[in-house]
Scaffold this active site. Structure first.
Site, PDB file in Angstrom:
ATOM      1  CB  ALA A 235     -28.530   7.568  29.943  1.00 47.89           C
ATOM      2  CG  HIS A 236     -31.720  11.274  30.361  1.00 51.38           C
ATOM      3  ND1 HIS A 236     -32.617  11.828  30.267  1.00 51.38           N
ATOM      4  CD2 HIS A 236     -31.745  10.326  30.872  1.00 51.38           C
ATOM      5  CE1 HIS A 236     -33.851  11.394  29.793  1.00 51.38           C
ATOM      6  NE2 HIS A 236     -32.915  10.204  30.721  1.00 51.38           N
TER       7      HIS A 236
END
Lengths: 336, 336, 336
Positions: A235-236
């Site tokens: 994920a980010h």
């Protein structure tokens, strides 16, 4: 190559006819004419009886059970890896840009690059020398690919992603997608633009069908020498330390920091905003909901059981707290 | 934009020099010249000391620890989201149809649409105004895309799929694939044609590498404002209620109905033919095998432990039913 | 088709007006004018009241509650599957090679093949009669596709992969990617070339976004009639026996051998170098870390609970070994 040449490559000792020509590799079962195989463990000695390989890589102590040609060395698995690199028969895409590829005239393409059919390379992209793009890859605006990177067919690299040298990416993978960033306003999710980037350092390997998001603000970072298997989600703003290995179907939530030299086995899930120390090893399907500050091996879950027995244990798991209270009540009735 | 203009956007109070030019956003660590950042929590106050941002969005109570330019407001995270939309620097694809795209003359393409290189748009497709298709997207026969949808590169929309307005889909995702429909006849699996559709309503966001199947009969339905993360699997005939959020690597089996405003954390698995009420929250890696009729938060699994200790607990889990019998035997020996 | 013709197809008995025209299928809720549906179980009888279908497939014992047209038979679900094949309205891609496809002149393409827009077919590929490739597929050097295979858009088949007859592959899937093969030398991962292949036998179905690796040495093998759902990971040198079904998001690690007629429910994880017998059934999210030698149903994990209660059970799980010691201490104090 001749067997004796391969023996020299791995610093091993050639046994039998060193002049035989080796053209490929196989397993103990599959290796046939002209092929070399390896015996990774003495436990597999019995498989040598039916082995049709032209030669075997093995340890000194396994020599008595094989009277054919051989390379004798201390670490047959490492020797196999080295010889596999020498004998690698993977077809190479020819250098040059396929006429069907769409290359922006604002992209910079280095020497000896190979760009496959139907690739799309957008404006501001920089592709360094020796890069290979399989057919159908899309390289978004301003992305950078370091020397000798190899992307298989249908890889997507989103705008501005920076990839170091010698990275290898399998098909279907997406690098730099927008992360799962939303603000919750009046019971609704509203998209937050993902303004950060994705930095993949050198010698990183990424499997097929993986998805690595760009940062929301700041960057997602994959360190040198990290290896990532198929269908992994990162994920980010995740940061992965150097030489960490992540097996298939692992999911790592946003802003989590993972140390160097860690191993995450398949289907591990790691929560967001967690910090994991260097040299942490997570066994398969482990669920990580908090930070881990000490190196070591960690696990969660329950072992596999016949379904009928499992159902009984699962029922008891629900009652555990009550069962402990009953245990305490008994203890109080029976003083020491 | 000027700081004072951004302050007006978020209804905040400008502090310091409102005339400074803000050109981007960053994290507390990464923000530099011309960039604004935000302090989401007073717990992070100490990070302001080394912060090089041109301005910070913060709450009134955090002002004493920051003497630079600022926007003061009640909810810095919501303000960040709003300002990120204003400063969004994501490159936009130019309107128009790239000459390499293959567009059926039986497709209807609206105004101000942007169709990237090597896209394929089949017969009967309807693409409304303002839609953006990244390079390499395939839109199957008769599919519909509502106004202002944005599909990143290499998205596949299968035949007849209907997508509402303002949906955003990341790369590599497949919408409307045939579901896992087989009849078991004489020990063999025989394919059942998947005759239903997929309806995605308005303002839906879908991550990278996800797969959402069409219905077997009738439709798979994704409600308004649903947000779906990377590598999520949604099987045939699933129905997802409005404003539900589904994190990465979740798997939802066939014909399951999920309510509105639910949240499914990463790697949750939901069995088939299950009904989940509105406002249900499932924690990471939860296993849902039956219907949930009450709103609330639900979990399953076990917590992470050092592997050596976990092995002991796992052994005892197998013995739980027998252990309870021993507890009961003791209780019977010791009457009240 | 007329209702009486459909009744003949499934060896059922037509009831009511056999001359009505059936043009499609729907669910009990969705079926309308001209559409037929089916009643899979007597438990759903009440749904017939509001059913607007032109006809219903049902069992003799359910006839009293439906006075419209019907097909009466012993197994309505099997009849539905057969009729769905007859009424299949999935649009067919026209035979022929789209002019935008890039086909090597060293590829062999059979009769009545349909190759969609922007496909890439490399040298040495063999595509047998009746194969359909959706738009954007890439078929790597020397790969083989048997008769009547159907690949949806954006499927990647890597070099040398051999696929049998009548296989169906959904979009985004990657067949024959390089596996996760590395040697660990001096604290670093070094890539091992993946020299093996991938053999997919006949009548195999594979969902969307799946990734199946080629062998490291020797081949990965998927047996006849195996069905694989979306986002499944199958690692190098895995062998899957005939007619095994693998649901979505399953991960199978390297060199594992799975028997015939097994079923793996969603999100099951199987460790590497494991052997699973024929007719083994694994329930959802089961974790398989060792070999299974007996047919049967196996499970792991814990059931779903309200989060507050689950937290208590999870705490007790950590203490299980200590709790057992306390139980034993009590038992020793209270002899029989």
């Amino acid at each position: 190559m001749k067997l004796e040449e391969l023996a020299a490559v791995v610093d091993g000792q050639c046994q039998g006819d060193g002049g035989i020509e080796i053209t490929g590799m196989g397993t103990l079962q599959s290796a046939g004419v002209g092929e070399i195989t390896f015996l990774s463990s003495s436990k597999l000695q019995s498989q040598l009886q039916a082995c049709n390989a032209a030669a075997v890589i093995l340890r000194q102590e396994d020599c008595p059970v094989w009277d054919g040609a051989a390379i004798v060395c201390d670490d047959p698995h490492a020797a196999y890896a080295q010889i596999a690199r020498v004998l690698d028969s993977t077809p190479r895409q020819e250098p040059g840009i396929h006429p069907s590829a769409v290359i922006s005239d604002k992209a910079i393409v280095g020497e000896l690059v190979s760009i496959g059919a139907n690739c799309v390379v957008e404006a501001g992209v920089q592709i360094d020398a020796g890069v290979v793009l399989g057919p159908g890859c899309v390289i978004g605006q301003g992305a950078q690919l370091g020397q000798d990177c190899r992307l298989s067919a249908n890889v997507t690299v989103c705008h501005g992603v920076k990839i170091g040298d010698r990275c290898v990416v399998q098909s279907g993978t997406v690098l730099g997608s927008d992360g799962f960033g939303n603000s919750h306003e009046d019971g609704q999710w509203t998209r937050i633009p993902q303004l950060g980037g994705l930095i993949v350092e050198d010698d990183v390997q990424i499997g097929a069908g993986a998805a690595i998001d760009r940062g929301a603000l700041g960057d997602t970072e994959i360190g040198n020498g990290v290896v990532i298997d198929n269908l992994v989600h990162i994920a980010h703003n995740v940061v992965i330390g150097e030489h960490t290995a992540i097996a298939a179907c692992v999911a790592i939530a946003g802003s989590t920091v993972i140390g160097s030299r860690c191993t995450l086995a398949g289907v591990v899930g790691v929560a967001d905003h967690v910090t994991i120390a260097d040299d942490v090893h997570l066994t398969g399907m482990a669920m990580v909901t908090g930070s881990i500050s000490e190196a070591g091996t960690y696990s969660s879950g329950t072992g596999l059981m016949p379904n009928r027995e499992w159902r009984r244990s699962a029922v008891r798991f629900r009652q555990l707290d009550e069962l402990v209270k009953r245990l305490v009540a008994l203890e109080q009735k029976i003083p020491d």
